[in-house]
Scaffold this active site. Structure first.
Site, short mmCIF file in Angstrom:
data_model
loop_
_atom_site.label_atom_id
_atom_site.label_comp_id
_atom_site.label_asym_id
_atom_site.label_seq_id
_atom_site.Cartn_x
_atom_site.Cartn_y
_atom_site.Cartn_z
N GLY A 13 25.35 45.11 30.49
CA GLY A 13 25.81 43.87 31.10
C GLY A 13 25.10 42.60 30.66
O GLY A 13 25.28 41.56 31.28
N SER A 19 22.29 35.89 31.90
CA SER A 19 22.81 37.09 32.59
C SER A 19 21.77 37.66 33.55
O SER A 19 20.58 37.72 33.24
CB SER A 19 23.15 38.17 31.56
OG SER A 19 24.17 37.75 30.69
N ALA A 96 37.42 40.77 36.55
CA ALA A 96 38.78 40.73 37.08
C ALA A 96 39.51 39.65 36.29
O ALA A 96 38.90 38.63 35.93
CB ALA A 96 38.78 40.39 38.57
N TYR A 156 37.24 35.19 45.91
CA TYR A 156 36.58 36.35 45.29
C TYR A 156 37.58 37.52 45.22
O TYR A 156 37.52 38.35 44.32
CB TYR A 156 35.30 36.73 46.05
CG TYR A 156 34.37 37.61 45.25
CD1 TYR A 156 33.85 37.19 44.02
CD2 TYR A 156 34.00 38.87 45.72
CE1 TYR A 156 32.99 38.00 43.30
CE2 TYR A 156 33.14 39.68 45.00
CZ TYR A 156 32.64 39.25 43.78
OH TYR A 156 31.79 40.05 43.07
N LYS A 163 33.95 45.43 44.52
CA LYS A 163 32.52 45.57 44.90
C LYS A 163 32.37 46.48 46.11
O LYS A 163 31.37 47.20 46.21
CB LYS A 163 31.89 44.20 45.18
CG LYS A 163 31.68 43.33 43.93
CD LYS A 163 30.75 43.94 42.90
CE LYS A 163 30.33 42.90 41.85
NZ LYS A 163 29.58 43.53 40.73
N LEU A 195 27.30 33.17 33.09
CA LEU A 195 28.56 33.05 32.35
C LEU A 195 29.73 33.49 33.24
O LEU A 195 30.79 32.87 33.25
CB LEU A 195 28.48 33.92 31.09
CG LEU A 195 29.66 33.86 30.11
CD1 LEU A 195 29.80 32.47 29.51
CD2 LEU A 195 29.50 34.90 29.01
O1 0WE Z 1 30.93 39.04 40.73
C1 0WE Z 1 30.96 37.85 40.48
C2 0WE Z 1 31.83 37.33 39.35
C3 0WE Z 1 32.42 38.38 38.49
C4 0WE Z 1 33.57 37.93 37.63
C5 0WE Z 1 33.68 36.65 37.10
C6 0WE Z 1 34.76 36.32 36.30
C7 0WE Z 1 34.96 34.93 35.74
C8 0WE Z 1 35.80 34.95 34.48
C9 0WE Z 1 34.56 38.83 37.37
N1 0WE Z 1 35.64 38.54 36.60
C10 0WE Z 1 35.73 37.31 36.06
N2 0WE Z 1 36.83 37.05 35.28
C11 0WE Z 1 36.94 35.91 34.55
O2 0WE Z 1 37.97 35.71 33.87
N3 0WE Z 1 30.23 36.98 41.25
C12 0WE Z 1 29.47 37.49 42.37
C13 0WE Z 1 30.20 35.53 41.02
C14 0WE Z 1 31.30 34.91 41.79
O3 0WE Z 1 32.57 34.91 41.33
C15 0WE Z 1 33.36 34.30 42.28
C16 0WE Z 1 32.58 33.94 43.37
C17 0WE Z 1 31.26 34.33 43.06
C18 0WE Z 1 30.05 34.18 43.92
C19 0WE Z 1 34.74 34.06 42.28
C20 0WE Z 1 35.30 33.42 43.36
C21 0WE Z 1 34.54 33.07 44.45
C22 0WE Z 1 33.17 33.30 44.47
#
Ligand code: 0WE
Length: 256
Positions: A13, A19, A96, A156, A163, A195
């Protein structure tokens, strides 16, 4: 003596220097572990090569798409050859499709749901199964989660559901692998500017919200995730398995 002296680990990862995987890898290395790294796709190869290279030119570095069983098999075969054994595994992988993180959860497509769960949750099961035969002295598996697994965090969406599957998988893996002295835990981190977080609409507002509402009135630092990752990997955590440890400046305890 360093808490991870003589331990052998693999990190999934790392995308760049921001990261969470990199913060935990640096902490594991400082604590005495020898590490192997994987990277996802040619796009990230150079980044990870440069970072992994800071631990020496012979640092084991392999491509791995965690949705491909062949990739996972090749990675653990190589680790078996080069290390002969494994003690630590970090899972810091999630994805996602962007559309699924923008609109309403109710509109999540079958394909976005499948991809999010395959990359972000099933991969932990597959990696644990690959690593377990190499963890002959027991081991510690650490995965990254987020509060959106448990409570609704707007946007999210399907990542929250994935998760939740990751956290439940952690408990079932802890049960299965406990007989081999392999521990499996999650760190549920407060938001960190990585990122993966960049480009998420309203992310800087989310950081401000945490700062205002968390008991410690600030956001978590990457090195603090490193310190927790090092604790969970160490023999000091020998009786901790199947847990989700919140490293979020206390945000999770708040009701309002
Ligand atoms: O787990 C995460 C983010 C994981 C993630 C981020 C992306 C951005 C780009 C998974 N897939 C993608 N796909 C993409 O195309 N987090 C805990 C960070 C996060 O992401 C959010 C959050 C938080 C906090 C998205 C919406 C709302 C809150």
């Amino acid at each position: 003596m360093s808490s991870l002296a003589g331990k052998l680990g693999i990190v999934f990862g790392v995308a760049n220097k921001r990261s969470i995987a990199w913060a935990i890898a640096q902490a594991w290395s400082k604590a005495g572990a020898r590490l192997a790294f994987t990277y996802q796709g040619e796009r990230l190869k150079e980044n990870v090569e440069e970072l992994a290279g800071t631990f020496g030119p012979d640092t084991l570095l392999m491509p791995c798409d965690v949705t491909k069983d062949e990739d996972i098999a090749r990675v653990f075969a190589e680790v078996g050859q080069k290390f002969g054994r494994l003690d630590l595994l970090l899972h810091s992988v999630a994805f996602a499709p962007k559309d699924a993180l923008e609109g309403e959860f109710v509109n999540t497509t079958r394909e976005a749901f499948r991809v999010a769960h395959d990359v972000s949750a099933y991969s932990l099961v597959a990696l644990a199964r690959g690593a377990a035969p190499l963890m002959t002295n027991g081991g510690s598996i650490v995965a990254m989660s987020y509060y959106g697994a448990v409570k609704v965090v707007p946007h999210y969406n399907v990542m929250g559901v994935a998760k939740a599957a990751l956290e439940a998988s952690t408990r079932y893996l802890a049960y299965d692998l406990g007989t081999k002295k392999i521990r499996v835990n999650c760190i549920s981190a407060g938001p960190v500017n990585t990122l993966a977080a960049r480009g998420i609409a309203g992310f800087s507002e989310m950081l401000k919200h945490y700062e205002a509402h968390a008991p410690l009135k600030r956001n978590v630092l990457p090195e603090e995730l490193g310190a927790t990752g090092t604790f969970l990997a160490s023999d000091g955590a020998a009786a901790i398995t199947g847990q989700v440890l919140y490293v979020d400046c206390g945000y999770e305890v708040m009701g309002m």
